[in-house]
Design an enzyme around this catalytic site. Structure first.
Site, PDB file in Angstrom:
ATOM      1  CD  GLN A 197      34.744  43.402  33.859  1.00 42.47           C
ATOM      2  OE1 GLN A 197      33.996  42.731  34.780  1.00 42.47           O
ATOM      3  NE2 GLN A 197      35.863  42.866  33.683  1.00 42.47           N
ATOM      4  CG  ASP A 209      35.578  45.267  41.392  1.00 45.41           C
ATOM      5  OD1 ASP A 209      35.593  44.054  41.410  1.00 45.41           O
ATOM      6  OD2 ASP A 209      34.832  45.872  40.590  1.00 45.41           O
ATOM      7  CE  LYS A 247      33.872  39.994  37.224  1.00 43.41           C
ATOM      8  NZ  LYS A 247      34.490  41.254  36.891  1.00 43.41           N
TER       9      LYS A 247
END
Ligand code: GUN
Length: 285
Positions: free
Chosen positions: A97, A120, A53
């Protein structure tokens, strides 16, 4: 013989679009897009994802801010960090995460992220928006799958779409996106009784169960589009998907490989969401 859907090529074109728009934002508005990535503990797979990322941020001209926290970080400390990031104008997107260590409640942490920075699309506000088709951010993996289906030229409207897997991250939002494109959608899961028959009816089959070689060629309709979201590590260290590729590619018209199919798309769509977040926060979208 099927045609292979090249996730690396499609993701490169998404990233190129994002890069060009990010450059325009910098030049015309003096705005540098920023993504904060938070990782807690030493999960090796998470470490790889977070590094990827960060690399993607560099490639498209975003600023990335990494917060690598110790395994013993308390939930309160993590929530404090999320609150600081929520208020930081340089940070347009926040990604925590998953999975988090067991002593931290994931739901509480996700709920603490500002929905405007939730790139997300895991926050209940964004999940609700997806349900009603009024989405700011598309959940990254399902959005990547949609883009891959589109790249084949396949029209979704009216087609029989079967999704195997009902996770909050992939299966459920995937079903919603296909439904919004007027697919006729069936969601299968571990309790589905006539799985083979249902799969054999699928014009578009999306598999996200997390079990190596779960779907075999005899479950696939001749000419179906097959998208494999699985990423399983075999005992010999090899990566494989949820679909048994050798038998499936004899039946499918188009199929994604693993690796090199859905995987690269997820990160590309994360970059796109972060760009969208920056534009929205600055009144540009
Ligand atoms: N862990 C595995 N996939 C994801 C993802 O898409 N987002 C986050 N935040 N964590 C993950």
């Amino acid at each position: 013989m099927s045609q292979i859907i090249d996730g690396k090529a499609v993701s490169a074109s998404v990233k190129q679009e994002v890069k060009e728009e990010a450059a325009k934002l910098r030049e015309e508005k003096g705005l540098k897009v920023g993504l904060a990535v938070v990782i807690v503990g030493n999960n090796p797979a998470s470490r790889v994802y977070v590094n990827n990322k960060k690399k993607a941020c560099e490639a498209v001209g975003f600023q990335s801010y990494e917060y690598a926290l110790d395994e013993n970080t308390t939930q309160e400390q993590l929530l404090d960090l999320v609150n600081v990031l929520n208020r930081d104008d340089k940070v347009n997107g926040i990604l925590v995460q998953l999975p988090l260590p067991k002593h931290i409640d994931e739901k509480t942490v996700i709920n603490a992220i500002s929905p405007d920075k939730d790139v997300d699309a895991f926050h209940p506000v964004n999940v609700g928006k997806i349900m009603i088709g009024d989405y700011a951010f598309l959940p990254c993996t399902p959005a990547g799958v949609m883009r891959l289906i589109e790249s084949t030229g396949t029209k979704i409207a009216g087609k029989q779409c079967v999704v195997i897997g009902r996770s909050n991250i992939v299966g459920k939002p995937m079903a919603m996106l296909l439904l919004h494109e007027s697919g006729t959608v069936t969601v299968c899961h571990s309790k589905t009784q006539n799985l083979k028959e249902v799969c054999l009816g699928a014009d578009i089959l999306v598999v996200a169960v997390g079990r190596a070689n779960f779907v075999t060629g005899d479950m696939i309709k001749e000419g179906a589009v097959v998208i494999d979201v699985g990423m399983n590590r075999l005992d010999d260290g090899k990566l494989c998907g949820d679909v048994e590729y050798e038998s499936a590619e004899k039946k499918a018209s188009y199929i994604t490989p693993v690796p090199g199919g859905v995987g690269p798309m997820t990160i590309a769509m994360l970059m796109k969401n972060t760009l969208t977040a920056a534009k929205q926060q600055n009144g540009l979208a």
